[in-house]
Write an enzyme that holds these catalytic residues in place. Structure first.
Site, mmCIF file in Angstrom:
data_model
loop_
_atom_site.group_PDB
_atom_site.id
_atom_site.type_symbol
_atom_site.label_atom_id
_atom_site.label_comp_id
_atom_site.label_asym_id
_atom_site.label_seq_id
_atom_site.Cartn_x
_atom_site.Cartn_y
_atom_site.Cartn_z
ATOM 1 N N HIS A 129 99.332 31.946 39.801
ATOM 2 C CA HIS A 129 100.223 30.850 39.447
ATOM 3 C C HIS A 129 101.072 30.392 40.626
ATOM 4 O O HIS A 129 101.402 29.217 40.741
ATOM 5 C CB HIS A 129 101.157 31.270 38.302
ATOM 6 C CG HIS A 129 102.217 30.258 38.017
ATOM 7 N ND1 HIS A 129 101.935 29.051 37.413
ATOM 8 C CD2 HIS A 129 103.537 30.236 38.305
ATOM 9 C CE1 HIS A 129 103.057 28.350 37.316
ATOM 10 N NE2 HIS A 129 104.039 29.047 37.848
ATOM 11 N N CYS A 130 101.429 31.283 41.532
ATOM 12 C CA CYS A 130 102.485 30.977 42.505
ATOM 13 C C CYS A 130 102.020 30.178 43.717
ATOM 14 O O CYS A 130 102.481 29.063 43.945
ATOM 15 C CB CYS A 130 103.140 32.277 42.970
ATOM 16 S SG CYS A 130 104.065 33.124 41.666
ATOM 17 N N ILE A 131 101.145 30.741 44.517
ATOM 18 C CA ILE A 131 100.875 30.174 45.841
ATOM 19 C C ILE A 131 100.177 28.806 45.781
ATOM 20 O O ILE A 131 100.504 27.921 46.570
ATOM 21 C CB ILE A 131 100.066 31.168 46.701
ATOM 22 C CG1 ILE A 131 100.843 32.482 46.819
ATOM 23 C CG2 ILE A 131 99.832 30.601 48.098
ATOM 24 C CD1 ILE A 131 100.094 33.577 47.522
ATOM 25 N N ILE B 294 100.619 26.538 43.595
ATOM 26 C CA ILE B 294 101.436 25.573 42.862
ATOM 27 C C ILE B 294 102.831 25.401 43.442
ATOM 28 O O ILE B 294 103.294 24.286 43.693
ATOM 29 C CB ILE B 294 101.534 25.991 41.373
ATOM 30 C CG1 ILE B 294 100.154 25.865 40.712
ATOM 31 C CG2 ILE B 294 102.564 25.158 40.630
ATOM 32 C CD1 ILE B 294 100.109 26.366 39.295
ATOM 33 N N ASP B 295 103.533 26.506 43.658
ATOM 34 C CA ASP B 295 104.962 26.446 43.967
ATOM 35 C C ASP B 295 105.317 25.600 45.190
ATOM 36 O O ASP B 295 106.324 24.873 45.167
ATOM 37 C CB ASP B 295 105.526 27.856 44.129
ATOM 38 C CG ASP B 295 105.417 28.664 42.849
ATOM 39 O OD1 ASP B 295 105.094 28.059 41.796
ATOM 40 O OD2 ASP B 295 105.635 29.879 42.884
#
Length: 448
Positions: free
Chosen positions: A278-280, A282-283
């Site tokens: 989810h993080c890299i 998208i963020d």
């Protein structure tokens, strides 16, 4: 302690310190459920909220769907009345601490999609009462807590820092990491004001080993974005180097391993078939979007995103070239096995997995595609790849390996017989360098 603290905060602080505060965790996914369990182990009576009735029923029967949450631990917490799941959001009123752990995806135009955060804040506002602490953990752009959450919660007349307390604490979950878990990963926290900061720090010190207090929610939100931008940019760099070094006949993994022997000034990052989790992926785009408000461009971040997003196409290009060179076969008539659906090794987490992009690219070229993943028996319903839902992992046998024109290693799970694959395949595209790491050499293995 000033007069406001004396008037407003002591009751909640006492409840926190005596572990009598009821904690509500909204969103029981890869962040929310481990946090709920951690709160339960910290002796807080904890209610986990989710709109998915199936998840609620499963958890209340003692079944876990998250790798990092042990079924036996869950059942102990249920038996000790330190955890239960609920879909009745009116129970938020019972909670002294409310933590928001809902998804923050990107729209199709790579802009922040805060619909779940906004809906959750609106739900909380309907049940908000005096003396509650509300914490946002969902990753988002700097300013969300103060500019989005705070106005919604204040609609009913309560004021942050007086009638209720507000803060942000970025989640730092790392699925599959055996060295660090929810309770041992240092926790960054920030309150909307001095009183809220005192309350949020007191709560998290009861749950995790180390708490780092920063000056504002904006800073805490920027911390999380910075951590993931750092990884995204460095992964993009080695992905670009991989393409360059491949053209030169240089093994990027050998280069990285040798460079990593330098005891200062270098940190190894490794290339792959694309970013997942989810993080890299998208963020960083949350910061890109927010920066436009200030008339600024984020060229470095956007370039890194372009490189990382392009990697599945690069892998397909290498596959196509190798099929033509070794088998005189076209991609459109080839049968391909994707080895690994999860976005990282030894977990079942498929969020933003590059395997989906590879499967879509291959099927658009009319290739026949199967997948094998020992952690993902069947593809569940997902927002972005709903058409893959229901597909089942094959049984990996020597005969099956022989039946494919090529096997593409996307996720390097440990519990896979790589020697069997090397002995029984016609072509293997290894995007993770797993065969070399295991000392398996074969002319049919191509690093990509």
């Amino acid at each position: 302690m000033d007069k406001l603290m004396e008037l407003v905060a002591p009751t909640l602080l006492d409840l926190i310190e005596t572990r009598k505060a009821i904690v509500g965790i909204i969103g029981l996914g890869y962040v929310g459920l481990p946090l709920a369990v951690a709160c339960g182990w910290a002796a807080f009576p904890t209610i986990g909220f989710d709109i998915d009735e199936a998840k609620v029923a499963k958890l209340n029967s003692g079944q876990s769907y998250i790798d990092s949450v042990n079924r036996d631990d869950l059942r102990k917490l249920l038996a000790g009345e330190k955890f239960r799941a609920s879909s009745k959001f009116e129970e938020i009123k019972k909670c002294d601490v409310v933590v928001i752990c809902v998804p923050t995806p990107l729209s199709r135009h790579r802009e922040p999609d805060l619909q779940f955060v906004v809906m959750t804040a609106e739900t909380i506002s309907k049940h908000l009462r005096r003396g509650q602490l509300v914490v946002l953990e969902s990753t988002t752009y700097p300013g969300t807590t103060e500019e989005v959450i705070k106005p919604i919660l204040q609609r009913g007349g309560f004021r942050s820092g007086r009638e209720f307390f507000l803060g942000f604490s970025p989640e730092r979950e790392d699925p599959g990491n055996k060295a660090f878990g929810t309770m041992t990963i240092p926790k960054v926290v920030a309150g909307d004001d001095r009183v809220s900061s005192t309350v949020i720090e007191a709560f998290y010190r009861c749950v995790v080993e180390t708490v780092i207090v920063v000056s504002s929610p904006k800073v805490a939100e920027a911390v999380k974005i910075t951590e993931n931008v750092f990884r995204s940019v460095n992964i993009a760099l080695v992905n670009e180097l991989k393409v360059i070094y491949d053209a030169m006949g240089i093994d990027i993994w050998e280069v990285i391993d040798a460079a990593a022997t330098k005891p200062f000034g270098y940190m190894p990052f490794y290339p792959g078939p694309g970013l997942g989790g989810h993080c890299i992926p998208i963020d960083p785009f949350y910061l890109t979007w927010k920066s436009r408000e200030y008339g600024l461009t984020t060229r470095f971040i956007e370039l890194a995103g372009e490189i990382n997003v392009s990697m599945p196409r690069y892998v397909v290009g290498r596959l196509e070239a190798e099929l033509d060179y070794t088998q005189k076969a076209s991609l459109g008539s080839a049968s391909v096995l994707i080895l690994g659906l999860a976005y990282k090794r030894n977990v079942s987490d498929i969020r933003e997995s590059p395997s989906f992009a590879l499967m879509e690219l291959l099927e658009r070229r009319n290739a026949s595609v199967d997948y094998y993943d020992p952690f993902v028996a069947m593809i569940p319903e997902t927002r972005e790849h709903a058409h893959f839902a229901g597909r089942v992992s094959i049984e990996l046998t020597p005969e099956k390996c022989q039946s494919y024109n090529a096997i593409v290693v996307v996720t390097d799970h440990d519990n896979v017989d790589y020697q069997m694959i090397a002995d029984n395949s016609r072509l293997v595209i290894d995007t993770r360098n797993v065969f070399s790491r295991k000392g398996i050499a074969s002319s049919i293995i191509v690093k990509s």
